[in-house]
Design an enzyme around this catalytic site. Structure first.
Site: not given
Ligand SMILES: NC(=O)C1=CN([C@@H]2O[C@H](COP(=O)(O)OP(=O)(O)OC[C@H]3O[C@@H](n4cnc5c(N)ncnc54)[C@H](O)[C@@H]3O)[C@@H](O)[C@H]2O)C=CC1
Ligand SMILES: CC(C)=CCC[C@@H](C)[C@H]1CC[C@H]2C3=C(CC[C@]12C)[C@@]1(C)CCC(=O)C[C@@H]1CC3
Length: 345
Positions: A144, A148
């Protein structure tokens, strides 16, 4: 009620808008008078003012349909870190992000805001008040993080003032809040299985946990400051609660708030990390025969047992960033939002 203004520059798209952060971002953008297109592989809700486009971000044609007449794109899609699927991370976070950039340029999008992660500089060793100029992790601790890093490099490199395509990356850390599918559910699941009795290390390690509305605030500020003459073009920004907290105090506050006991017994960090590494190797070797996902991955143990907190100085200076919700308030609102995860529910 405030009147909503909707100038054409307020048409935006949120890639990953069905996810935890994405949906909070969509709600804030609507509040601020933007009209929003969501692009995601799944649709998880319906909201007035939001157009959903279901598709894979690796598919440029599908993306182009969603980006029509859009001037601002937020890219916050990623496979979940827990999937630990190298091929999937590479396809979505690296090739997919290349496709997002190409689609944005072809569609005439002017601004791209990427949700990166503060973990791009984390290799398992302590980070105290880390600044954005820390080098990317040379030995990223999992796939991951590895992807990133590549994703952030691609987006920042694509910033081109001449062509009128501006990019910026937000690096949040430890996002939590209502509807989070990871942090509180993993914690409660571990507690329900009787495994939340132990503190890894001496329990004094400081970490950033960031309330989701602060992360959203950072994204909106970045989008609205992204102009050809602005210093933020092509740069990454840490966005946190700016209140580092002991990892185990945060875990205990959430657990106790939900009616579970706080962890009490200490285990040596190196012992647990070594065991996690061994388990991870075993799961790799045995993958063709049996598939199991250990709770204690090396990344999780490193996150639980080291210092990792970051400075928001650059975001304060360039974006005027200041957290809008304190840690205490964020924890209270989060705990309240999970009645079904309370002890005995
Ligand atoms: N949750 C955390 O603590 C942290 C999250 N992030 C970043 O924040 C962003 C959002 O994370 P979250 O909301 O926690 O994750 P999440 O899993 O809730 O949301 C990610 C979304 O991306 C969509 N997705 C995945 N693959 C896809 C594809 N091939 N095409 C279209 N959509 C796709 C999923 O369906 C999901 O709705 C990510 O980029 C993650 O790396 C960064 C630091 C910390
Ligand atoms: C600060 C930061 C980047 C947090 C990210 C969220 C998750 C990585 C954590 C949320 C719940 C945490 C957790 C553990 C590790 C890190 C999390 C998954 C443990 C597995 C660590 C070892 C234990 O004793 C149990 C913990 C359960 C909760």
């Amino acid at each position: 009620m405030a009147t909503r203004v909707r100038p054409s520059s307020k048409r935006c798209a949120v890639i990953g808008g069905s996810g935890f952060l994405g949906r909070h971002l969509v709600e804030k953008l609507l509040d601020r008078g933007y009209s929003v297109s969501v692009f995601d592989i799944r649709q998880s809700y319906e909201l007035p003012g939001v157009t959903f486009h279901q598709g894979d971000l690796c598919n440029k044609q599908a993306l182009l349909l969603a980006l029509k007449d859009v001037s601002l794109v937020f890219h916050c899609a990623s496979p979940a870190p827990a999937s630990d699927d190298r091929a999937l991370f590479e396809r979505v976070n690296i090739q997919g992000t290349q496709t997002v950039i190409q689609a944005c340029i072809e569609a005439g999008v002017q601004k791209l805001v990427l949700t990166s992660s503060a973990s791009v500089v984390f290799e398992g060793a302590d980070i105290k008040n880390g600044r954005e100029d820390l080098p990317y992790a040379k030995n990223p601790i999992d796939y991951y993080t590895e992807t990133k890093i590549e994703q952030e490099k691609l987006v920042l490199k694509a910033c081109d003032k001449q062509k009128g395509f501006l990019t910026v990356a937000i690096r949040p850390h430890g996002i939590f809040g209502p509807r989070d599918p990871q942090l509180v559910p993993i914690l409660v699941d571990t507690a329900r299985r009787g495994k939340m009795k132990f503190i890894i290390g001496d329990g004094t390690n400081l970490v950033d946990f960031t309330f989701v509305e602060n992360v959203v605030h950072g994204h909106v500020l970045a989008a609205e400051h992204l102009k050809p003459d602005s210093p933020i073009c092509g740069k990454p920004y840490h966005i946190t609660n700016d209140e580092p907290v002991r990892f185990w105090d945060f875990m205990s506050d959430v657990l106790v708030g939900l009616g579970y006991a706080a962890p009490r017994y200490h285990l040596p960090y190196t012992l647990v990390y070594g065991l996690a590494l061994l388990l991870w190797l075993l799961s790799l070797i045995l993958r063709p025969l049996i598939s199991f996902k250990p709770t204690f991955t090396p990344m999780r143990v490193a996150l639980a047992g080291t210092h990792h907190y970051y400075s928001c100085k650059r975001a304060k200076e360039d974006l005027g960033y200041k957290p809008v919700v304190s840690l205490k308030e964020g924890i209270a609102r989060t705990v309240q939002s999970y009645p079904h995860l309370r002890h005995g529910a």
